[in-house]
Structures are given as structure tokens and as C-alpha cells.
Design a protein around this motif. Sequence first.
Motif, PDB file in Angstrom:
ATOM      1  N   ALA A 265       0.822  -1.212   0.000  1.00  0.00           N
ATOM      2  CA  ALA A 265       0.000   0.000   0.000  1.00  0.00           C
ATOM      3  C   ALA A 265       0.854   1.258   0.000  1.00  0.00           C
ATOM      4  O   ALA A 265       0.340   2.354  -0.242  1.00  0.00           O
ATOM      5  CB  ALA A 265      -0.932  -0.010   1.206  1.00  0.00           C
ATOM      6  N   ASP A 266       2.158   1.124   0.276  1.00  0.00           N
ATOM      7  CA  ASP A 266       3.067   2.271   0.262  1.00  0.00           C
ATOM      8  C   ASP A 266       3.787   2.409  -1.066  1.00  0.00           C
ATOM      9  O   ASP A 266       4.741   3.184  -1.184  1.00  0.00           O
ATOM     10  CB  ASP A 266       4.103   2.126   1.391  1.00  0.00           C
ATOM     11  CG  ASP A 266       3.462   2.161   2.771  1.00  0.00           C
ATOM     12  OD1 ASP A 266       2.499   2.947   2.938  1.00  0.00           O
ATOM     13  OD2 ASP A 266       3.900   1.406   3.656  1.00  0.00           O
ATOM     14  N   ARG A 306      -1.956  -8.288   5.757  1.00  0.00           N
ATOM     15  CA  ARG A 306      -2.036  -6.838   5.900  1.00  0.00           C
ATOM     16  C   ARG A 306      -1.717  -6.060   4.620  1.00  0.00           C
ATOM     17  O   ARG A 306      -2.459  -5.121   4.273  1.00  0.00           O
ATOM     18  CB  ARG A 306      -1.109  -6.401   7.052  1.00  0.00           C
ATOM     19  CG  ARG A 306      -1.097  -4.889   7.336  1.00  0.00           C
ATOM     20  CD  ARG A 306      -2.481  -4.344   7.563  1.00  0.00           C
ATOM     21  NE  ARG A 306      -3.257  -5.123   8.524  1.00  0.00           N
ATOM     22  CZ  ARG A 306      -4.553  -4.969   8.717  1.00  0.00           C
ATOM     23  NH1 ARG A 306      -5.223  -4.092   7.984  1.00  0.00           N
ATOM     24  NH2 ARG A 306      -5.172  -5.696   9.617  1.00  0.00           N
ATOM     25  N   ASP A 310      -4.421  -3.529   3.133  1.00  0.00           N
ATOM     26  CA  ASP A 310      -4.093  -2.100   3.020  1.00  0.00           C
ATOM     27  C   ASP A 310      -4.159  -1.634   1.569  1.00  0.00           C
ATOM     28  O   ASP A 310      -4.549  -0.497   1.292  1.00  0.00           O
ATOM     29  CB  ASP A 310      -2.698  -1.834   3.588  1.00  0.00           C
ATOM     30  CG  ASP A 310      -2.653  -1.969   5.111  1.00  0.00           C
ATOM     31  OD1 ASP A 310      -3.733  -2.010   5.728  1.00  0.00           O
ATOM     32  OD2 ASP A 310      -1.540  -2.034   5.671  1.00  0.00           O
ATOM     33  N   ASP A 313      -7.732  -1.006   0.729  1.00  0.00           N
ATOM     34  CA  ASP A 313      -8.166   0.235   1.383  1.00  0.00           C
ATOM     35  C   ASP A 313      -7.613   1.453   0.661  1.00  0.00           C
ATOM     36  O   ASP A 313      -8.321   2.440   0.438  1.00  0.00           O
ATOM     37  CB  ASP A 313      -7.716   0.247   2.840  1.00  0.00           C
ATOM     38  CG  ASP A 313      -8.403  -0.822   3.684  1.00  0.00           C
ATOM     39  OD1 ASP A 313      -9.427  -1.376   3.224  1.00  0.00           O
ATOM     40  OD2 ASP A 313      -7.903  -1.118   4.784  1.00  0.00           O
ATOM     41  N   ARG A 314      -6.339   1.386   0.310  1.00  0.00           N
ATOM     42  CA  ARG A 314      -5.696   2.527  -0.346  1.00  0.00           C
ATOM     43  C   ARG A 314      -6.312   2.797  -1.726  1.00  0.00           C
ATOM     44  O   ARG A 314      -6.433   3.951  -2.146  1.00  0.00           O
ATOM     45  CB  ARG A 314      -4.193   2.247  -0.477  1.00  0.00           C
ATOM     46  CG  ARG A 314      -3.374   3.336  -1.141  1.00  0.00           C
ATOM     47  CD  ARG A 314      -3.004   4.444  -0.194  1.00  0.00           C
ATOM     48  NE  ARG A 314      -2.310   5.518  -0.883  1.00  0.00           N
ATOM     49  CZ  ARG A 314      -1.003   5.550  -1.106  1.00  0.00           C
ATOM     50  NH1 ARG A 314      -0.229   4.557  -0.680  1.00  0.00           N
ATOM     51  NH2 ARG A 314      -0.458   6.576  -1.736  1.00  0.00           N
ATOM     52  N   ARG A 319     -12.881  -4.668   0.291  1.00  0.00           N
ATOM     53  CA  ARG A 319     -12.001  -5.787   0.642  1.00  0.00           C
ATOM     54  C   ARG A 319     -12.537  -7.130   0.147  1.00  0.00           C
ATOM     55  O   ARG A 319     -11.789  -8.091   0.011  1.00  0.00           O
ATOM     56  CB  ARG A 319     -11.799  -5.846   2.157  1.00  0.00           C
ATOM     57  CG  ARG A 319     -10.884  -4.758   2.714  1.00  0.00           C
ATOM     58  CD  ARG A 319     -10.688  -4.962   4.212  1.00  0.00           C
ATOM     59  NE  ARG A 319      -9.716  -4.028   4.771  1.00  0.00           N
ATOM     60  CZ  ARG A 319      -9.312  -4.043   6.039  1.00  0.00           C
ATOM     61  NH1 ARG A 319      -9.817  -4.951   6.864  1.00  0.00           N
ATOM     62  NH2 ARG A 319      -8.430  -3.173   6.468  1.00  0.00           N
TER      63      ARG A 319
END
Length: 363
Positions: A265-266, A306, A310, A313-314, A319
Motif C-alpha cells: 500500500a506504500d 495486511r 491495506d 483500502d488505499r 475488501r
Amino acid sequence: MGVSETSAPTDAVPAGGSREPQPGDRATGLGSWPGTDLHEAARTIVGELPGLPHVPELPARGVGADMVGRTAGLLVDLAVEVWPSGYRVARRAGGDHRRAVELLARDVDALDEALGEAGATPPAVKCQVAGPWTLAAGVELRSGHRVLTDRGALAEFAASLGEGLRTHVGELARRTQAPVVVQIDEPTLPAVLAGSLKTPSGYGTVGAVPGAEARALLEGAVTAARQAGAAEVVVHCCHPTPPLALLGATGPDAVAVDLGALGGADAPTEVLDALGELWEGGTELWLGIVPSTDPPAKPELGDLARPALDLADRLGVDRAHLADRAVVTPACGLAGASPGWARRATSTTVELARAFADPPDSW
């Protein structure tokens, strides 16, 4: 993985019986496996992945068992041999080429035998081949230059691979009585696009291939796989910077990536945008989220999930799409893992797929 959403035979009923699709079907491995015990590998793969077992790859067996060598064994009217620098086009099929053909035949035999021992027909089976760019980068012409530097040879290799797929997919479908998913591996494609592959001298690099040209050839491979009878086609690139938009533009049913290598997600905005566009456009994502080598400690299921949670979500995606529009895989092939972790990583993909369909309250 649409093929598992129609009919789904299982090992949980009498031999030849069938069952409703299971959440754990949406998990698989990416191909390679540690060691040299082919039959044990096949039994483990079939046992741990009843929804989508794959033809095992054991590169530790040496020449002809690696990604490029085994794919070269599929080629029709083309042959390779081994030189100190690697695989090279041969005038005729010799011992090296025959070994590659024989090893691949044994791999299919092993999967077929393991399925017979399990007593059930899976919803689908999967095979893996090197894509046209990775194959053409990994095989030399007789001049010593890579096949991809000669447009005529490149086209010939791509056509030959398509013909070989027709035979391979047809045999797999006939012997397993299951739809066949074809995974096209393109780990070298980013280097092809970047122009970072070395020339024979080692002092220069091969010129970068334009994106449009790269897309056209790979799109041809996707089409050839479908014409060969593939129920679904997946394009896989576990490089940290895969050309996601290009991969999606070739028309596959799914794109497989190492989510951790991308940054999860990053990941950079352009990567997230590309993933979001694939998902929204109807292309499934195969998410590599289970370590492909032995971790220092046994990871918790929630920790492994996770990055995918994530990511959803991002991207602003429900989901629930992780259960119906994604497939869980290891980060990459498992050849570098211990046999114990290879088994555990494989079973963990199934546990995660089930958990995405019925998330724990803690998630």
C-alpha cells in the motif's frame, strides 16, 4: 480465477466426484520448487493446492529444468544447446535439448500421477512458460547475440512457442481432464524495456525495446495461449518495477506480481494507479504475499494479509474483492526455500484465500 467458479471437483468426495467452489481454490504457487524429488513435489502441490495445482518446476535438476530451458523444450522446429555462456540456438536437437523435453514430460507425468493418487479432478491445473521476451533474452543466436536482437529470429521463436503451447496445453487438458491455466513468466521484460541487458562482450548493452513492440509480442503470446486452449492466461512479473500498464494492455485474465516488492500500500502513486486500473478494468490480480524463502520466524496470518488489505483500502476497493477478484500466491517461485517452508508457504496461500472470504473480526 473464473474457471473455478463454474464446476469444481475436489478431493473431499469420492474419486471423480464434484463439489461447490471453495474459497481456498483461489490460491496457487508460481511454479518452481526446491530439491530434485519430482514426485514428492507433485504430491505436495496436489495435496496442498486442490483448487489450482501446477506443473512442478525443479530447477535444481540442472540443464533443461530452469525456466528458459524447460520452455525451450516446448519449441517446435527449433532447438537449443548449452554453451559456457548459456543456452544457444542449435542446428539440430542434441542431448541438451532432448533432456529439456524429457524433463518437462516427466513433470507432466508426475502431476498426472499425483492427481490420480489423490483420486479427484481439480477445478483447473496450471502450467508455466517463459514469455517471448524472457525466452529471447535467455537464448543466444549462433553468433552469440541474444535472440531478441534479431527481429526475424524473435518472430520465429514466438511462433514456435505458440505451436509448442498448443501441444502442451492439449496434453495437460487431456490427461488431467481439467481446464488449463497458462502462466506466462516475464521476469526479464523490465530489463528489455530499459535496455540494460549485456551484449556478448559484457561492455555494452542491448538497445531498449520500445513499449509498443514489447506489448505487441507479448499480446501475441497471450493470444497464442488462448488459441492453444487455455481457459485463462496469467502474465507474471515479480520484478520490483513491472510494467503494469503494458502487461494489462496485452489482454490477460490476470496479472501476477510480488506485492511486497512493489511496496504494498506504500507503493508509488503510479504503481497504485496501475493496479487500480487493472482491477477496475476486470483484470484479476494475483498477489504474491507469502514469503518465497524461509522467514526468520513463522509469520502470523494477519501480518501476511495486511499488505493486501491495506492495498484494497488505499485503492478504495471493497475488501471483498480480495476473495473474488484476487488469487493468493507466494511472492515468487519457491526454488530458494527449504522443502519444509515450500510446503508451509503453499498451505498458507490457501489459508489466506479462505480468510479473505471469511475475515476474522480482528481484521
